[in-house]
Design an enzyme around this catalytic site. Structure first.
Site, PDB file in Angstrom:
ATOM      1  N   VAL A  43      -1.358 -10.805   4.151  1.00  0.00           N
ATOM      2  CA  VAL A  43      -1.021 -12.131   4.654  1.00  0.00           C
ATOM      3  C   VAL A  43      -2.299 -12.818   5.111  1.00  0.00           C
ATOM      4  CG1 VAL A  43       1.370 -11.697   5.268  1.00  0.00           C
ATOM      5  CG2 VAL A  43      -0.425 -11.103   6.889  1.00  0.00           C
ATOM      6  N   LYS A  76       0.822  -1.216   0.000  1.00  0.00           N
ATOM      7  CA  LYS A  76       0.000   0.000   0.000  1.00  0.00           C
ATOM      8  C   LYS A  76       0.856   1.265   0.000  1.00  0.00           C
ATOM      9  CE  LYS A  76      -3.975  -2.228   2.148  1.00  0.00           C
ATOM     10  NZ  LYS A  76      -3.458  -3.594   1.910  1.00  0.00           N
TER      11      LYS A  76
END
Length: 648
Positions: free
Chosen positions: A468, A428
């Site tokens: 994740v 990000k």
């Protein structure tokens, strides 16, 4: 024809079950008493015929001995608890109880036959009869159990019909365990080895994988159990994708551990994990890289109670550092990871000093105290606020924790002489559209600028990767909860895609990247192909044995609903700002070439940011600094307007 035969067999089975199994317990006990009475008489006939060599069913000695045997058997059997156990669950313990009861029966028969001498009754019958009776009783219990559990399969109306995929050792052990599950009926095995097609394993048919679709369609299977722990992840993904269109519930054996230990039970099964859908094989970690910055060293992990931080701690413990400092601002998070690591070390039989430090990285004094006191040699900085919508709604808190926390940690690390400092970054940070991503990009700039300064001895590096699986706030646990609640499953946009990686693999790659650092590198992890979140939701619904409700299937079970993109959320994420990343010695780790700020100029901007944060939380001024530092950052218009209103 197969379907019709299955329907007839099922109907006949249910009629028999309704008569036998649903009888009151007292009636079932009386049925067992009657069966045992007949077997006792049969044992007398067999014993006499063996002893005398003549087959005779009716005589005075036979009648007399039979009367004594029956009169003695029932009180002994009742006292021994023979009729308190359910015959359909008979096992070794049941046979042992029968042996004890028959052994006790020998004593009074010996008294009757040897001491009181029944006329024309051979004395050896006091031993011969109980032995034959025991064999008949054991055979009856095994026969009834086989008939009920294997042929008739004692089940209720909600019986689950299952297929075991994998006819190897794991599948056979699992099938053996399923025999004890009264609510489960094993239809058959499926195996990739087509040579096994048409064979039988312990009486259960084996089907080739090429007949999987026909088998599921003809036999009305509810669940498929994957017992192929040694199969490659790519092969598992192929099988799982093939099962998605079948609307069957799918569970799997996770690994080979239970098989190696010779025990596979139903409790070892779990739902299909999303990492099994990624389809790529994890790369075995390089032990040399794993231990280079850890073995025998003092290691500090900030954000130790978080998703990545906690897994880093687990991996680090296995590399045997000299000591491990857990830095965390959440009291419960710190307590939980300390307890888990203590238990992990106990299981591994190792001892590593663990030091829990309850502190906030955004406090400069706390960081100087911790670093100067423990003098860590290796640092993994994972402390950060990461939830995009929350940071978007609380920009000052996000900037203070992420940027100032990193700055204070970097300063303290240099003063304490830390050898390796690794920042955990995010995809990000690449062309960010939210405050969280922009703040992480500034964190990267801090490390890059310090690494470029002459005379700096600390090796600063950063590792950038995507989502994740299983982390707090991940879509996977949220989707699971929504499916369990009956839906709907909510996603922000049908076209949204994300990169995914398992937490253990990401943590291992972070440690290995740290070992390769020379100073100032931005390491990028190979995340594989991006996953479309809508496809992920559909897969999870179908693998739960349910169907997606949409325009094509209005009678489906679970609906997928769009809620709209959240503030600062992107349709897709990127891992690189520039192009042409450099390869490294590790196939899953790349080195990115990013632009950086000179420290003198960056330091002035950070001081302005710190002043804006301290000045009663001046969001507008703080965000102006961030926009200056990260020119590719495009803040959400809606949020900027809200800040203007708040400031007014």
């Amino acid at each position: 024809m197969i379907v019709q035969n299955n329907v007839r067999w099922r109907a006949a089975r249910e009629k028999i079950l309704s008569f036998i199994v649903d009888r009151p317990r007292v009636q079932r006990q009386l049925m067992a008493v009657a069966i045992d009475g007949f077997l006792c008489v049969a044992a007398v006939w067999i014993a006499f015929s063996l002893r005398l060599g003549v087959w005779n069913l009716i005589s005075l000695p036979i009648g007399t001995f039979t009367a004594f045997a029956l009169a003695l058997w029932y009180p002994i059997a009742w006292k021994a608890g023979v009729y308190r156990s359910l015959i359909r669950f008979s096992g070794a313990r049941t046979i042992a109880d029968l042996a004890i009861a028959c052994g006790l029966l020998t004593i009074p028969l010996f008294i009757v036959c040897v001491i009181f001498r029944l006329p024309a009754v051979p004395r050896t019958l006091c031993v011969l009869h109980p032995m034959i009776f025991l064999m008949l009783l054991a055979a009856s219990r095994v026969g009834i159990r086989f008939a009920l559990l294997d042929l008739l399969k004692v089940v209720s109306a909600d019986v689950r019909r299952v297929v075991v995929y994998g006819a190897g050792r794991a599948g056979q052990q699992l099938a053996l365990s399923l025999r004890h599950e009264s609510q489960v009926h094993l239809v058959g095995f499926v195996d990739d080895d087509v040579r096994l097609d048409g064979q039988r394993l312990d009486g259960v048919p084996v089907f080739g994988a090429n007949r999987l679709h026909d088998l599921l369609e003809d036999t009305d299977v509810d669940e498929v159990l994957l017992a192929i722990p040694s199969a490659s992840r790519a092969r598992r993904r192929e099988i799982i994708e093939a099962l998605q269109d079948e609307e069957v519930y799918v569970r799997s054996l996770p690994n080979l551990t239970s098989v190696i230990e010779g025990r596979v039970t139903v409790s070892d099964l779990h739902e299909i994990q999303i990492d099994e859908l990624l389809g790529r094989e994890p790369v075995t970690p390089n032990e040399l890289l794993m231990g280079k910055t850890i073995v025998g060293k003092t290691v500090l992990v900030s954000g130790a109670g978080g998703s990545i931080g906690s897994e880093l701690c687990r991996q680090i413990i296995q590399c045997r550092p000299a000591r491990l400092i857990l830095l965390e601002q959440s009291e419960y998070g710190l307590y939980a990871i300390e307890q888990e690591l203590t238990e992990l070390m106990r299981e591994m039989g190792i001892t590593v000093p663990i030091i829990p430090e309850l502190a906030n990285v955004s406090e400069r004094s706390s960081m100087r105290r911790v670093y100067s006191h423990y003098r860590p040699e290796t640092v993994f900085h994972a402390a950060a606020y990461k939830h995009v919508p929350l940071v978007e709604a609380n920009p000052i808190s996000g900037l203070r924790n992420n940027i100032m926390g990193t700055l204070h940690s970097v300063e303290a690390a240099e003063e304490a002489g830390v050898a390796n400092f690794t920042l955990i970054s995010t995809d990000k940070a690449v062309r960010p559209t939210n405050i969280m991503g922009a703040s992480k990009r500034v964190c990267e700039l801090i490390l890059q600028a310090r690494a470029a300064e002459p005379g700096v001895k600390t090796i600063f590096s950063m590792v950038r990767f995507g989502n994740v699986l299983g982390s707090s706030g991940s879509v996977v646990p949220r989707f699971k909860a929504q499916i369990a609640a009956g839906g709907p499953v909510t996603l922000t946009h049908r076209e949204i895609t994300r990169y995914f990686m398992t937490i253990p693999e990401a943590s291992q790659l972070v440690i290995q990247a740290s070992a390769m650092a020379k100073g100032g590198e931005v390491f990028v992890l190979d995340m594989g192909e991006p996953v479309r979140i809508a496809d992920l939701a559909r897969s999870m619904i179908r693998l739960s044995g349910l169907s997606v409700r949409d325009a094509d299937n209005p009678e489906g079970d679970i609906e997928i609903v769009e809620s709209g993109l959240r503030p600062g959320e992107k349709l897709y994420e990127e891992l690189l700002i520039g192009d042409n990343p450099q390869t490294t010695n590790h196939p899953r780790i790349m080195r990115a070439r990013e632009k950086l700020w000179p420290w003198e100029k960056l330091d002035q901007e950070l001081k302005s940011l710190d002043a804006a944060i301290r000045r009663s939380g001046d969001s507008i001024s703080a965000m102006q600094v961030v926009c200056s530092l990260v020119p590719e950052y495009a803040p959400a218009t809606e949020r900027t307007g809200r800040l203007e209103i708040d400031r007014a």
